[in-house]
Write a protein that holds these residues in place. Sequence first.
Motif, PDB file in Angstrom:
ATOM      1  N   SER A 156      -3.544   9.078   4.623  1.00 37.86           N
ATOM      2  CA  SER A 156      -2.193   9.285   4.102  1.00 37.86           C
ATOM      3  C   SER A 156      -2.108   9.063   2.604  1.00 37.86           C
ATOM      4  O   SER A 156      -1.374   9.768   1.904  1.00 37.86           O
ATOM      5  N   ALA A 157      -2.853   8.096   2.064  1.00 40.31           N
ATOM      6  CA  ALA A 157      -2.792   7.841   0.630  1.00 40.31           C
ATOM      7  C   ALA A 157      -3.358   9.019  -0.160  1.00 40.31           C
ATOM      8  O   ALA A 157      -2.759   9.483  -1.138  1.00 40.31           O
ATOM      9  N   THR A 171       7.582   3.541   2.465  1.00 41.04           N
ATOM     10  CA  THR A 171       8.476   4.692   2.575  1.00 41.04           C
ATOM     11  C   THR A 171       9.936   4.342   2.381  1.00 41.04           C
ATOM     12  O   THR A 171      10.699   5.105   1.789  1.00 41.04           O
ATOM     13  N   PHE A 190       5.914  13.524   4.510  1.00 46.17           N
ATOM     14  CA  PHE A 190       6.342  12.518   3.572  1.00 46.17           C
ATOM     15  C   PHE A 190       7.854  12.453   3.603  1.00 46.17           C
ATOM     16  O   PHE A 190       8.512  13.466   3.691  1.00 46.17           O
ATOM     17  N   GLN A 211      -0.973  11.984   0.208  1.00 43.35           N
ATOM     18  CA  GLN A 211       0.218  11.879  -0.633  1.00 43.35           C
ATOM     19  C   GLN A 211      -0.079  12.307  -2.056  1.00 43.35           C
ATOM     20  O   GLN A 211       0.687  13.049  -2.678  1.00 43.35           O
ATOM     21  N   GLN A 212      -1.204  11.840  -2.598  1.00 43.59           N
ATOM     22  CA  GLN A 212      -1.530  12.187  -3.975  1.00 43.59           C
ATOM     23  C   GLN A 212      -1.843  13.673  -4.108  1.00 43.59           C
ATOM     24  O   GLN A 212      -1.418  14.323  -5.071  1.00 43.59           O
ATOM     25  N   PHE A 248       0.652   1.629   2.994  1.00 49.83           N
ATOM     26  CA  PHE A 248       1.453   1.454   1.783  1.00 49.83           C
ATOM     27  C   PHE A 248       0.832   0.346   0.947  1.00 49.83           C
ATOM     28  O   PHE A 248       0.168  -0.557   1.465  1.00 49.83           O
ATOM     29  N   ASN A 288       1.000   4.536  -3.280  1.00 47.64           N
ATOM     30  CA  ASN A 288       1.534   4.884  -1.966  1.00 47.64           C
ATOM     31  C   ASN A 288       2.576   3.845  -1.567  1.00 47.64           C
ATOM     32  O   ASN A 288       2.339   2.987  -0.727  1.00 47.64           O
TER      33      ASN A 288
END
Length: 641
Positions: A504-505, A97, A7, A508-509, A83, A94
């Motif tokens: 990825s989502a 970036t 990230f 990330q969380q 995203f 998300n």
Amino acid sequence: MTKSTPFRIDRRQALGLIGASAASSVLPRTGWGASHDATEMVRAHGYSFYGDLQYPADYAHWGYVNPDAPRGGEIVIGARGTFDGFNRWAWRGNPETNSGVVAESLFGEMPWGGGLPADSITDSYCLVAREVEYPEDQSWVTFHLRDDVTFRNGAQVTAKDVVFTHNLFLEQGIRSYARSVGERVIGAEVIDELTCKFTFAEGISRRSLISQVGGSPIFSEDWYKETGERLDEPSVLSPMASGPYQVADYEFNRYVVYERNPNYWGWDHPANKGRFNFDRVRFEYFADDTAEFEAFKAGVTNFRTEGSTKRWATGYDFPAVERGDVVRETIPDETAPNNSGIIFNTTRAPLDNRNIRHALSLAFNFEWVRESLQFSLTTQRKSYVEGQDWEAKGIPEGAELEFLQSLGDVVPPEMLTEEAVLPHTSNPRNPIDRRNKRAGLALLEAEGWTLDASGKLVNADGEQMSLNFLVISTWDDVRKASIETYVRTLQDWGIAVDAATVDSAQGQQRFLDKDYDVIHTRILTFASAGTGLQQLFGSETAVVSSYNPSALQSPMVDAIIEAALATTTREDEIIALTALDRALRWERIQVPEGFVAEYWTAQYDMFEHPADLPPYALGVLDFWWMNEDKHKALKDRGVLK
């Protein structure tokens, strides 16, 4: 090995770090801005703790830029993952970036990531502000704003917007930031339309607080009131700010284009000369690194910073390279390397036990990974500040020993007499090193974990040790292979490991929630004793700080940070930072991986940069530029899409 991270974590992402380095190129800004005596007020065009500012008030541009660099063209870079919005500061969702690039601060920044200027680790210079004023004790600071700064909608930026944004982050920002700043910055007030004042708490170190409030983004109060937007909620809208770039076009999970704002107020500011040279910066999103690289080979993207040792060694043999249409550069990187490696979540049993963390560290075989996966291109990192003057070495002695002894019982006696922790060595011929396995299992047995008849590592209740390793689907193949090798070794030791990949989502969380036992990521390096060290390593915000992936809660580390903040000379500060490096290594929260002391870039032959790059930033999106004649030639030959 990869030089990329799961990230992108920088100050603009979540306003997380207060006065500490957020990346090797994001460095602290603390201190005095002009000469003064005990009663003198300081009024200056910038702020620096040690000595005078490097650049005078009438500087024309930064020394490392090309002030005559042409402007124009589009740079297209690959990105991985997905995203769903453009509020970079939201705690959920998300966001794209790079979406923090739209914002500016009272002091100048590198909006694509990094500290400004990129040739100093001590200086900050006014941008939205024209002047900064503060007393010798730094109990407060006043910023005098320029009268020509406008948001991208044309509205003037005023002191009320600065104070509004400060309070917005306290009310809706990430928890670790709100807690840390709220305790230290006790007042923010509008003096007049172009003047605001921040007051700091008594009885605390004020080191870096002026830099913190001066480096925070500024948003439009009117826009937030009109739209009803919230900082803590995901949004498809880009916050109203004053930066040189704005969102021009996007398709969720596929691409986003940032374009230079033609009405940007600051094109002629000396801090911006030779910078922001691309008309458009486009990010193409891909599901994984293989698809991303294939797009580069096909000319869909035109620039990449390579992070894969395997690809750097074997992947650049396609026709565009052979024709000379794609060129590669190896550029020295003078900053401390990313502290990447395997990190243990110390809030999870049994990883809350240092000896168990030590044991599990022994399962990682760097030498095998280096030779088998990284083409022998990496060097193993020993320190959290590798190669810097404050890297701990040998047995503590002299001033460092006195410093550690002054902290009392929080420092383990053995740390005063033993050499700084170094990575173990392993047999490069076999990923499972038998010597390290015996040593690791002996450490685990001493902590109550033994092998049962079926070869499972169990505790006194017969429960098998079980670990969850967070792995993101977008990570590159070398990184995944390194993780898989480590996981297989743990399984050989009798440990159950779940290392299923997630998107990825979800990743990330889970990263933000610290929903993992083990993760392969980085811990940011440090160059100064800013209060951001408490968010990197301090107990107070460990559980909620996204900058502390190990959730370290160490009374020893806390005491070192507090003592470091009280230092008044650079010499004493370096002693404290050396002790901090020693303590972090003693805690064994991370298994260090390798690093490459260079930037590896590959680009279609149309980009140029200053001959002498600054020491603290590569600056591709900041002060590189496009040669239009070369670009046209590539287009005419059909090389680029």
